[in-house]
Design a protein around this motif. Structure first.
Motif, mmCIF file in Angstrom:
data_model
loop_
_atom_site.group_PDB
_atom_site.id
_atom_site.type_symbol
_atom_site.label_atom_id
_atom_site.label_comp_id
_atom_site.label_asym_id
_atom_site.label_seq_id
_atom_site.Cartn_x
_atom_site.Cartn_y
_atom_site.Cartn_z
ATOM 1 N N GLY A 181 0.808 -1.226 0.000
ATOM 2 C CA GLY A 181 0.000 0.000 0.000
ATOM 3 C C GLY A 181 0.832 1.262 0.000
ATOM 4 N N PHE A 182 1.802 1.351 0.918
ATOM 5 C CA PHE A 182 2.581 2.594 0.991
ATOM 6 C C PHE A 182 3.558 2.698 -0.176
ATOM 7 C CE2 PHE A 182 4.994 -0.371 3.683
ATOM 8 C CZ PHE A 182 6.235 -0.305 3.080
ATOM 9 N N ILE A 183 3.951 1.560 -0.756
ATOM 10 C CA ILE A 183 4.814 1.625 -1.934
ATOM 11 C C ILE A 183 4.052 2.253 -3.094
ATOM 12 C CG2 ILE A 183 6.068 0.224 -3.609
ATOM 13 C CD1 ILE A 183 6.630 -1.746 -1.275
ATOM 14 N N GLU A 184 2.772 1.900 -3.218
ATOM 15 C CA GLU A 184 1.957 2.511 -4.278
ATOM 16 C C GLU A 184 1.727 3.994 -4.010
ATOM 17 O OE1 GLU A 184 1.709 0.695 -6.772
ATOM 18 O OE2 GLU A 184 2.430 -1.009 -5.638
ATOM 19 N N ILE A 185 1.565 4.372 -2.751
ATOM 20 C CA ILE A 185 1.436 5.791 -2.409
ATOM 21 C C ILE A 185 2.688 6.542 -2.851
ATOM 22 C CG2 ILE A 185 1.322 7.412 -0.470
ATOM 23 C CD1 ILE A 185 -0.465 5.353 0.958
ATOM 24 N N SER A 186 3.842 5.939 -2.600
ATOM 25 C CA SER A 186 5.103 6.556 -3.019
ATOM 26 C C SER A 186 5.150 6.721 -4.532
ATOM 27 C CB SER A 186 6.275 5.692 -2.538
ATOM 28 O OG SER A 186 7.488 6.103 -3.126
ATOM 29 N N ALA A 187 4.719 5.695 -5.266
ATOM 30 C CA ALA A 187 4.755 5.765 -6.731
ATOM 31 C C ALA A 187 3.822 6.851 -7.254
ATOM 32 C CB ALA A 187 4.374 4.406 -7.318
ATOM 33 N N ILE A 188 2.641 6.978 -6.647
ATOM 34 C CA ILE A 188 1.685 7.996 -7.096
ATOM 35 C C ILE A 188 2.213 9.390 -6.784
ATOM 36 C CG2 ILE A 188 -0.608 8.945 -6.635
ATOM 37 C CD1 ILE A 188 -1.591 6.039 -6.349
ATOM 38 N N ALA A 189 2.828 9.561 -5.612
ATOM 39 C CA ALA A 189 3.419 10.862 -5.282
ATOM 40 C C ALA A 189 4.478 11.239 -6.314
ATOM 41 C CB ALA A 189 4.030 10.822 -3.881
ATOM 42 N N GLY A 190 5.308 10.273 -6.695
ATOM 43 C CA GLY A 190 6.310 10.552 -7.711
ATOM 44 C C GLY A 190 5.703 10.880 -9.060
ATOM 45 N N ALA A 191 4.607 10.205 -9.407
ATOM 46 C CA ALA A 191 3.959 10.463 -10.697
ATOM 47 C C ALA A 191 3.399 11.878 -10.760
ATOM 48 C CB ALA A 191 2.848 9.440 -10.929
ATOM 49 N N ILE A 192 2.770 12.331 -9.683
ATOM 50 C CA ILE A 192 2.223 13.691 -9.657
ATOM 51 C C ILE A 192 3.342 14.705 -9.831
ATOM 52 C CG2 ILE A 192 1.051 15.395 -8.202
ATOM 53 C CD1 ILE A 192 -0.524 13.077 -6.963
ATOM 54 N N GLU A 193 4.432 14.492 -9.123
ATOM 55 C CA GLU A 193 5.589 15.382 -9.230
ATOM 56 C C GLU A 193 6.098 15.455 -10.668
ATOM 57 O OE1 GLU A 193 7.403 17.770 -7.991
ATOM 58 O OE2 GLU A 193 8.858 16.840 -6.625
ATOM 59 N N LEU A 194 6.213 14.304 -11.314
ATOM 60 C CA LEU A 194 6.772 14.281 -12.668
ATOM 61 C C LEU A 194 5.816 14.906 -13.681
ATOM 62 C CD1 LEU A 194 8.364 10.714 -12.603
ATOM 63 C CD2 LEU A 194 9.550 12.910 -12.462
ATOM 64 N N ILE A 195 4.529 14.651 -13.555
ATOM 65 C CA ILE A 195 3.572 15.228 -14.502
ATOM 66 C C ILE A 195 3.622 16.746 -14.456
ATOM 67 C CG2 ILE A 195 1.111 15.525 -14.997
ATOM 68 C CD1 ILE A 195 0.715 12.624 -14.042
ATOM 69 N N ILE A 196 3.556 17.307 -13.250
ATOM 70 C CA ILE A 196 3.568 18.768 -13.126
ATOM 71 C C ILE A 196 4.912 19.330 -13.570
ATOM 72 C CG2 ILE A 196 3.314 20.699 -11.533
ATOM 73 C CD1 ILE A 196 0.745 19.188 -12.126
ATOM 74 N N GLY A 197 5.999 18.658 -13.214
ATOM 75 C CA GLY A 197 7.319 19.136 -13.625
ATOM 76 C C GLY A 197 7.479 19.171 -15.132
#
Length: 845
Positions: A181-197
């Motif tokens: 669960g928390f590994i997926e949370i980490s992946a989603i946080a990274g995805a949001i960062e990359l999309i906006i960047g």
């Protein structure tokens, strides 16, 4: 290639820069030292840690694979027991897919993309730090279950009923469900960062048509993560609820359905294959031009192909369920889609081959790995088309043929490009590249060892060897393929070990300027420091370092945008998503311990819940919430005296910060809402799926509250949303005064009342989640809305405190606006939860 001649008079900053400007820039971006180093949030620091941790998990997963191959080398081996073997193959698959494959592609992006896009850093540096530390803390703790006999043993796919409490009564499965669960949370946080960047912090002039293919691949993958990963979050939550509370969501004897898990898991699992492959394809498209000294052939066609793969991949989840008893029409459509996805993948392969054909191929190590990737991935793609054919899949399903196909696609399609990327981009780290002489040995061992390992598995599978067996009898014809595979695994392991030694000795060498050893065309090879490049390049071509003479020297001399720090803080430019025109300047947060503490609290919360240390787990959960709130409390607050507009070169003054749809944080919240609604959609799908299996809905003995009660709930959420909006009226003109706390309090009270009426109204009908899967699915929806009630209370209190301190006004409104998005989203979700069960009853009546 055409070149754009640079007229010094047209540069943003044509004159020599003041002597103290560089020193001020270095001070603003200074890295914390000593014991404070882990608080750093620079993308280069976090990216290196991220890459190193992901590669560590590759080695750990490889060690588990070697143990499995040693057990299967000869018939009747007794090196490990059946139970231990089950833990080994479960952890091998889980670590490779969840702790290596997805994290490594995000890690490389965190490290490379800012410089490749010409930005100072990613727009949410602390979010990147949080994502990494949550992954590192949780992943390492999760792996340690191997050493205490608590590793999951139900396969990396965790199919029920094998993983139900009845057949897996220990904590092994819980560690997988809560740990992932928390590994997926980490992946989603990274995805949001990359999309906006990618969309909002590209160098001025870097339009979408000029954006590197690698950035395109990560943008597409970011959106794929946003839509795919919520399904596994919902699935793991549902299975853990069944195990913890006896809610029979997957228990066929009480109205549940184990096939529901397969739908949720593979809706995530098959797009994940392409989430892993597309970044690797982007790396190849970025490396190849420099390696053959020629622009990429068909680069726009490659981008279109990447998009097509991303879209089609979501139609393939039932590709893994051809033997699950689905309808013939569904199977036929998925079979067609499984074949169709080969077309855009083939377009990329032909474009790479054309680039190699027309370029000047130099057979160095990264080129060898790219050629090895092409050979291996094409072979994996061909077997993929084979298993897309229904009659063949029915024969090969769950055999070693599928094991071979999977590894040809994943290792050939991702690991080989990652190894090529290590050799290509390693000089960016400390100026030293990996050994070319050693590299040829590494390639020979890994490429030869890989094919010796996995090609015989095709034969073993066709001879009838099933997956997931820990031993086999002699005389079945499986001895030679298995022996060859085990020898190949040892050779492959030797190649990876040699690469590891070379990486370690290279990292330990003293730093020096990295230069541009490949004469590459992209911006990441401009000399950089903690603050990235001295100035932010003005891009006017597709291949800037090839087609804009002197660009690197001009950027280093500070002759382009933002050569210093105009506010004395860390800054970067925000540009338009399409044309990359200048929009505003944003101030980035600096080093902080809050992301580290928040990540530690998040990982500990999930892992301690697994071992039933409930009180301690909630204490760490509070630590996570407090850390995130404290981190957000420091945001959206510019220092006193910060100007409203600044001049960064030959352009009109730029605003410092932005609001609403112009703000990067507003769009990040929108993407977070998409994730949130996708989780809800997955849970709603579970309710719809279980309802459609019933002869009558609701089932005998169950009932729903009157529709009038649910309409009252809908009205309550509507009033709560309206009151929150009323609390912020006029925020664009002045600071919100404390009387605005009254409508905010009313909005909170109304939201609480609506949620309370929703839950109590359902429970008043005698809803018992332990009796049927249908009732359990409604309880899941209610629980998710209860979770949003907690979010509304925390965020409402947060906004109230900021209003009380006078920190909510025209320039400091992001906290209010972003909370409003989440508030309204929670209200909409409450409406869906209230009306969906009634809608299903009406639809089935």
């Amino acid at each position: 290639m055409t070149t754009a001649t640079a007229d010094p008079a047209t540069l943003p900053n044509p004159l020599p820069r003041p002597a103290g400007e560089l020193a001020e820039l270095e001070r603003a971006w200074e890295m914390p030292g000593g014991w404070r180093r882990p608080s750093a949030v620079n993308n280069t620091y976090i990216g290196k840690l991220y890459i190193g941790t992901a590669l560590l998990f590759l080695l750990l997963a490889g060690a588990l694979a070697l143990l499995m191959r040693a057990q299967l080398a000869v018939p009747g081996a007794t090196l490990v027991s059946a139970g231990t073997y089950n833990q080994l193959f479960t952890m091998h698959g889980t670590v490779m897919m969840f702790l290596f494959a997805v994290p490594i592609v995000e890690a490389v992006a965190v490290y490379l993309l800012p410089n490749m896009l010409g930005a100072r850093d990613l727009p949410f540096p602390r979010l990147s730090a949080y994502a990494f530390w949550a992954y590192a803390f949780g992943g390492l703790a999760f792996f340690c279950t191997v050493f205490v006999g608590l590793a999951p043993d139900g396969g990396w796919f965790m199919y029920p009923p094998l993983t139900s409490r009845v057949y897996s009564p220990g904590l092994n499965a819980d560690f997988w469900l809560l740990g992932i669960g928390f590994i997926e949370i980490s992946a989603i946080a990274g995805a949001i960062e990359l999309i906006i960047g990618i969309l909002m912090t590209r160098a001025p002039g870097m339009t979408l048509s000029r954006m590197p293919v690698y950035a395109w691949s990560m943008l597409i993958v970011g959106f794929m993560i946003v839509f795919a990963f919520p399904a596994i979050i919902a699935g793991t939550a549902l299975l853990e609820m069944e195990r913890a509370f006896d809610w029979p969501l997957f228990d066929a004897t009480r109205g549940g359905d184990p096939i529901l898990w397969q739908h949720l898991f593979w809706f995530f699992g098959h797009p994940e294959v392409y989430i892993i492959f597309l970044p690797a394809a982007g790396m190849v498209s970025s490396m190849l031009p420099a390696l053959v000294r020629r622009p990429l052939e068909g680069d726009r066609a490659i981008v279109a192909a990447l998009m097509a793969v991303g879209v089609i991949s979501f139609a393939l989840w039932a590709h893994h369920m051809f033997t699950a008893g689905l309808g013939s029409m569904s199977l036929s459509l998925v079979s067609v889609a499984s074949m169709a996805v080969a077309v855009p993948a083939g377009i990329q392969v032909f474009a790479w081959l054309a680039t190699l054909w027309r370029g000047q191929v130099r057979y160095n190590t990264p080129t060898l790995f790219i050629i090895g990737f092409l050979i291996t991935f094409v072979m994996g793609g061909l077997t993929g088309v084979m298993v897309a054919v229904l009659p063949f899949d029915w024969q090969a399903h769950d055999s070693y043929f599928i094991v071979a196909h999977l590894h040809y696609v994943l290792i050939g399609g991702m690991v080989f490009p990652v190894f090529a990327a290590l050799y290509y981009w390693m000089p960016l780290g400390n100026g030293h590249g990996l050994s070319e002489r050693w590299g040829r040995w590494v390639f020979g061992l890994t490429f030869g060892g890989f094919h010796l390992t996995f090609f015989p598995m095709h034969l073993a599978g066709l001879l009838g060897m099933p997956r997931r067996v820990y031993t086999y009898d002699a005389g079945l014809g499986w001895e030679i393929p298995n022996l060859l595979s085990s020898v190949g695994a040892a050779v492959l392991g030797a190649g990876v070990l040699l690469l590891t030694i070379d990486v370690i000795r290279t990292v330990r060498r003293p730093s020096k300027p990295h230069g541009d050893p490949w004469q590459a065309p992209s911006l990441e090879w401009i000399p950089s420091e903690n603050y990235a490049t001295r100035s932010i390049a003005q891009v006017s071509t597709r291949w800037p370092l090839w087609q804009q003479p002197g660009l690197s020297e001009q950027v280093v001399a500070g002759q382009h945008w933002l050569p210093g720090t105009v506010t004395g803080l860390r800054e970067t430019l925000v540009t338009g998503a399409r044309h990359a025109d200048l929009r505003c300047l944003i101030v980035l947060p600096g080093p902080s311990w809050w992301p580290v503490l928040g990540a530690l609290g998040t990982a500990a919360f999930f892992l301690l819940l697994t071992v039933k240390w409930v009180v301690t787990a909630f204490a760490f959960g509070v630590l996570a919430v407090v850390s995130v709130v404290a981190w957000l409390w420091q945001s959206d607050r510019l220092p006193e005296g910060t100007p409203t507009h600044v001049t960064v070169g030959r352009a009109p003054p730029l605003p410092v910060g932005a609001t609403l749809w112009r703000s990067h944080s507003w769009w990040a919240t929108i993407i977070l809402l998409v994730v949130d609604f996708t989780v809800l959609a997955s849970m709603a799908f579970a309710h719809i799926h279980l309802s459609m299996r019933l002869e009558t809905c609701p089932p005998p003995g169950a009932a729903l509250p009157p529709l009038e009660t649910m309409l009252l709930v809908v009205g309550g959420f509507a009033v709560s949303a309206a009151l929150y909006g009323a609390a912020g009226r006029g925020i664009g003109r002045s600071v919100l005064s404390r009387w605005r706390l009254a409508p905010l309090a009313l909005a909170t009270a109304t939201g609480v009342a609506a949620t309370w009426l929703l839950i109590t109204g359902m429970l008043a009908t005698g809803l018992s989640p332990t009796t049927t899967g249908w009732a359990a699915s409604i309880a899941v929806l209610l629980s998710y809305q209860g979770f949003h009630l907690v979010i509304m209370l925390v965020m409402g209190l947060f906004v109230a405190c900021r209003i009380g301190r006078g920190w909510t006004g025209p320039r400091q409104r992001a906290s209010y606006d972003n909370t409003g998005l989440m508030w309204w989203g929670s209200c909409v979700q409450g409406v869906v939860v209230a009306l969906l069960p009634h809608a299903m009853v009406w639809a089935m009546s």
